[in-house]
Write an enzyme that holds these catalytic residues in place. Structure first.
Site, PDB file in Angstrom:
ATOM      1  N   ASN A  68      -1.182   2.257   4.919  1.00 53.22           N
ATOM      2  CA  ASN A  68      -2.576   2.633   4.663  1.00 53.22           C
ATOM      3  C   ASN A  68      -2.992   2.226   3.260  1.00 53.22           C
ATOM      4  O   ASN A  68      -2.185   2.178   2.337  1.00 53.22           O
ATOM      5  CB  ASN A  68      -2.812   4.126   4.918  1.00 53.22           C
ATOM      6  CG  ASN A  68      -1.943   5.072   4.108  1.00 53.22           C
ATOM      7  OD1 ASN A  68      -0.765   4.822   3.885  1.00 53.22           O
ATOM      8  ND2 ASN A  68      -2.519   6.174   3.683  1.00 53.22           N
ATOM      9  N   GLU A  70      -6.066   3.170   0.699  1.00 56.60           N
ATOM     10  CA  GLU A  70      -7.222   4.014   0.428  1.00 56.60           C
ATOM     11  C   GLU A  70      -8.128   3.399  -0.634  1.00 56.60           C
ATOM     12  O   GLU A  70      -7.758   2.440  -1.320  1.00 56.60           O
ATOM     13  CB  GLU A  70      -6.761   5.401  -0.031  1.00 56.60           C
ATOM     14  CG  GLU A  70      -6.076   6.177   1.066  1.00 56.60           C
ATOM     15  CD  GLU A  70      -5.680   7.577   0.653  1.00 56.60           C
ATOM     16  OE1 GLU A  70      -5.271   8.332   1.548  1.00 56.60           O
ATOM     17  OE2 GLU A  70      -5.757   7.933  -0.544  1.00 56.60           O
ATOM     18  N   ASN A  71      -9.302   3.989  -0.752  1.00 60.81           N
ATOM     19  CA  ASN A  71     -10.299   3.533  -1.704  1.00 60.81           C
ATOM     20  C   ASN A  71     -11.103   4.752  -2.135  1.00 60.81           C
ATOM     21  O   ASN A  71     -11.314   5.661  -1.332  1.00 60.81           O
ATOM     22  CB  ASN A  71     -11.199   2.493  -1.025  1.00 60.81           C
ATOM     23  CG  ASN A  71     -12.088   1.765  -1.987  1.00 60.81           C
ATOM     24  OD1 ASN A  71     -13.007   2.345  -2.554  1.00 60.81           O
ATOM     25  ND2 ASN A  71     -11.825   0.484  -2.162  1.00 60.81           N
ATOM     26  N   ALA A  72     -11.565   4.772  -3.378  1.00 60.00           N
ATOM     27  CA  ALA A  72     -12.363   5.896  -3.865  1.00 60.00           C
ATOM     28  C   ALA A  72     -13.604   6.115  -2.995  1.00 60.00           C
ATOM     29  O   ALA A  72     -14.064   7.237  -2.833  1.00 60.00           O
ATOM     30  CB  ALA A  72     -12.770   5.673  -5.317  1.00 60.00           C
ATOM     31  N   CYS A  79      -6.472   2.398   7.680  1.00 62.50           N
ATOM     32  CA  CYS A  79      -5.224   2.972   8.182  1.00 62.50           C
ATOM     33  C   CYS A  79      -4.157   1.894   8.336  1.00 62.50           C
ATOM     34  O   CYS A  79      -4.464   0.715   8.519  1.00 62.50           O
ATOM     35  CB  CYS A  79      -5.456   3.632   9.535  1.00 62.50           C
ATOM     36  SG  CYS A  79      -6.671   4.961   9.512  1.00 62.50           S
ATOM     37  N   GLU A  81      -2.189   1.344  10.880  1.00 60.07           N
ATOM     38  CA  GLU A  81      -2.194   0.729  12.202  1.00 60.07           C
ATOM     39  C   GLU A  81      -3.237  -0.385  12.305  1.00 60.07           C
ATOM     40  O   GLU A  81      -2.963  -1.475  12.815  1.00 60.07           O
ATOM     41  CB  GLU A  81      -2.475   1.771  13.292  1.00 60.07           C
ATOM     42  CG  GLU A  81      -1.468   2.898  13.332  1.00 60.07           C
ATOM     43  CD  GLU A  81      -1.881   4.114  12.503  1.00 60.07           C
ATOM     44  OE1 GLU A  81      -2.198   3.951  11.300  1.00 60.07           O
ATOM     45  OE2 GLU A  81      -1.858   5.226  13.052  1.00 60.07           O
ATOM     46  N   CYS A 118      -5.256   7.799  14.373  1.00 58.71           N
ATOM     47  CA  CYS A 118      -6.586   8.414  14.383  1.00 58.71           C
ATOM     48  C   CYS A 118      -7.419   7.784  15.509  1.00 58.71           C
ATOM     49  O   CYS A 118      -6.991   6.824  16.162  1.00 58.71           O
ATOM     50  CB  CYS A 118      -7.272   8.235  13.034  1.00 58.71           C
ATOM     51  SG  CYS A 118      -7.864   6.548  12.714  1.00 58.71           S
ATOM     52  N   CYS A 121      -8.002   4.018  15.132  1.00 60.56           N
ATOM     53  CA  CYS A 121      -6.783   3.250  15.420  1.00 60.56           C
ATOM     54  C   CYS A 121      -6.470   3.252  16.906  1.00 60.56           C
ATOM     55  O   CYS A 121      -6.026   2.245  17.458  1.00 60.56           O
ATOM     56  CB  CYS A 121      -5.608   3.812  14.622  1.00 60.56           C
ATOM     57  SG  CYS A 121      -5.768   3.502  12.848  1.00 60.56           S
TER      58      CYS A 121
END
Length: 166
Positions: A68, A70-72, A79, A81, A118, A121
């Site tokens: 995964n 992430e970003n602010a 994700c 997947e 999720c 995904c």
């Protein structure tokens, strides 16, 4: 098995997951597990501190990994997947994906956490099953070291967009 009862307006789907001990995994599934664990270590999850790694077995025997990112700006994160399946399709568009192993771990904990894909995904896995006309097994590590196995995405997403429109 999709069952539709017209008179009672009842729609049912039977969902089955298999719980496998590590000793029950095939050699390739064991390799997927180790590679997904390695991918967890490189996840970029400074906001949730929930690291997810995934490993994908392609029809040609090759294993790809991703994690995964992430970003602010939370909707921008991706994700493991979807990162993995997008990479696989971009670089190996004609090679069928067969199995995906998913592993998760909170940054400050030593034990792994059970995680399932999720909704986004799940729909992405469904799309690749449609594209290739082939089920993709989904394998998910549990904290006890066992693996939950779904034989295809219908076991995690019983009513996909296309199911009720055919």
């Amino acid at each position: 098995m999709l069952m539709i009862h017209v008179m009672g307006k009842k729609i049912e789907e039977k969902v089955v997951l298999h719980l496998l001990e590590k000793s029950e995994l095939t050699e390739k599934e064991g390799e997927l597990l180790e590679k997904a664990k390695g991918a967890v270590k490189n996840a970029y999850a400074p906001y949730s501190n929930f690291n997810v790694g995934a490993a994908l077995l392609l029809e040609n025997g090759q294993i790809l990994v991703a994690n995964n990112q992430e970003n602010a700006s939370f909707p921008v994160g991706v994700c493991a997947e979807r990162t993995l399946l997008s990479y696989a399709n971009a670089n190996f568009p004609n090679i069928t994906p067969l199995k995906i192993m998913i592993v998760a771990k909170r940054s400050q904990e030593s034990n792994y956490a059970t995680v399932t894909p999720c909704g986004l995904c799940r729909q992405t896995i469904s799309e690749y099953e449609l594209k290739f006309g082939c089920a993709i097994e989904i394998l998910m590590l549990t904290p006890e070291g066992n693996v939950l196995k779904a034989e295809n995405i219908s076991q995690l997403l019983p009513f996909k967009f296309n199911d009720l429109n055919s």
